[in-house]
Design an enzyme around this catalytic site. Structure first.
Site, PDB file in Angstrom:
ATOM      1  CG  HIS A 135      13.031   2.886  -3.539  1.00 49.17           C
ATOM      2  ND1 HIS A 135      11.755   3.052  -3.037  1.00 49.17           N
ATOM      3  CD2 HIS A 135      13.650   4.070  -3.376  1.00 49.17           C
ATOM      4  CE1 HIS A 135      11.616   4.292  -2.609  1.00 49.17           C
ATOM      5  NE2 HIS A 135      12.750   4.931  -2.799  1.00 49.17           N
ATOM      6  CE  LYS A 137      12.193   2.570   1.036  1.00 47.23           C
ATOM      7  NZ  LYS A 137      13.169   3.411   0.534  1.00 47.23           N
ATOM      8  CG  ASP A 142      21.457 -14.340  13.724  1.00 52.50           C
ATOM      9  OD1 ASP A 142      22.540 -14.166  13.128  1.00 52.50           O
ATOM     10  OD2 ASP A 142      21.280 -14.033  14.922  1.00 52.50           O
TER      11      ASP A 142
END
Ligand code: ZN
Length: 218
Positions: A135, A137, A142
């Protein structure tokens, strides 16, 4: 408890280094063709004739930020179906950026998911095999910038939900998010996928690497 600890940690860090930027959604619906076209390389600059406004928006900012990636992009996303963000990621891949995606096994197969498209283009994707959802996000640009928050990378969330996205250029923060990513990346190594109970496995010659790696038990 863990969340409180994390919040406190962030607060402490904040005293020394400040979070750089916060985006709030829903985003104004704007055209991001210009951003994508500019990132795709030199070419004739055509005035976009679409009816959408062409100014700034939270989505535009997110796309723009992604397109600044030069070397590596780690994506750890529960749901990824935004075509614009998908195109930005594909563009980075074509540009030679090392893109790795960790996602949720259930959501990656839903209609509109960008994950199949990314895979087809040769981007490495690994997914959970847990009962719970993968779940997270977050994204790491870089190994320098962390993008995290409540936003799933879906048009629905971008255009209609109240969501927040925090963008931090903070070495300590990157370190812990990267460690979590690497942990999941290793846990979700296809070599250890165990989706199907042995008795239900159906060997598909030259099609299913799983069947080749773990021969059908008969
Ligand atoms: Zn346009």
């Amino acid at each position: 408890m863990a969340l409180e600890a994390a919040a406190y940690w962030l607060l402490l860090r904040g005293r020394r280094r400040r979070a750089r930027e916060v985006l709030f959604f829903p985003s104004r619906v704007t055209c991001v063709e210009g951003l994508l076209a500019a990132a795709a390389g030199p070419g004739p600059t055509l005035q976009c004739a679409c009816p959408l406004p062409h100014g700034e928006s939270a989505l535009g900012r997110l796309v723009g930020l992604l397109l600044t990636t030069r070397r590596s992009l780690e994506l750890c996303l529960f749901a990824f179906s935004s075509p614009q963000l998908g195109r930005a990621v594909l563009l980075l891949h074509r540009r030679g950026v090392r893109v790795r995606v960790v996602t949720d096994a259930d959501y990656m197969v839903l209609a509109g998911s960008q994950v199949g498209r990314l895979r087809k283009a040769g981007i490495q994707v690994r997914h959970d095999q847990d009962e719970g959802y993968m779940h997270h996000k977050f994204a790491i640009i870089d190994k320098k910038v962390v993008i995290t928050g409540s936003l799933n990378w879906t048009t629905q969330a971008i255009q209609t939900n109240r969501e927040n996205v925090l963008i931090m250029e903070d070495a300590d923060c990157v370190k812990v998010f990267l460690a979590e990513f690497e942990k999941l990346w290793e846990n979700y190594n296809p070599a250890s996928y165990i989706f199907f109970p042995e008795e239900k496995q159906v060997p598909k010659k030259n099609k299913c690497s799983l069947a080749i790696e773990k021969p059908f038990n008969k």
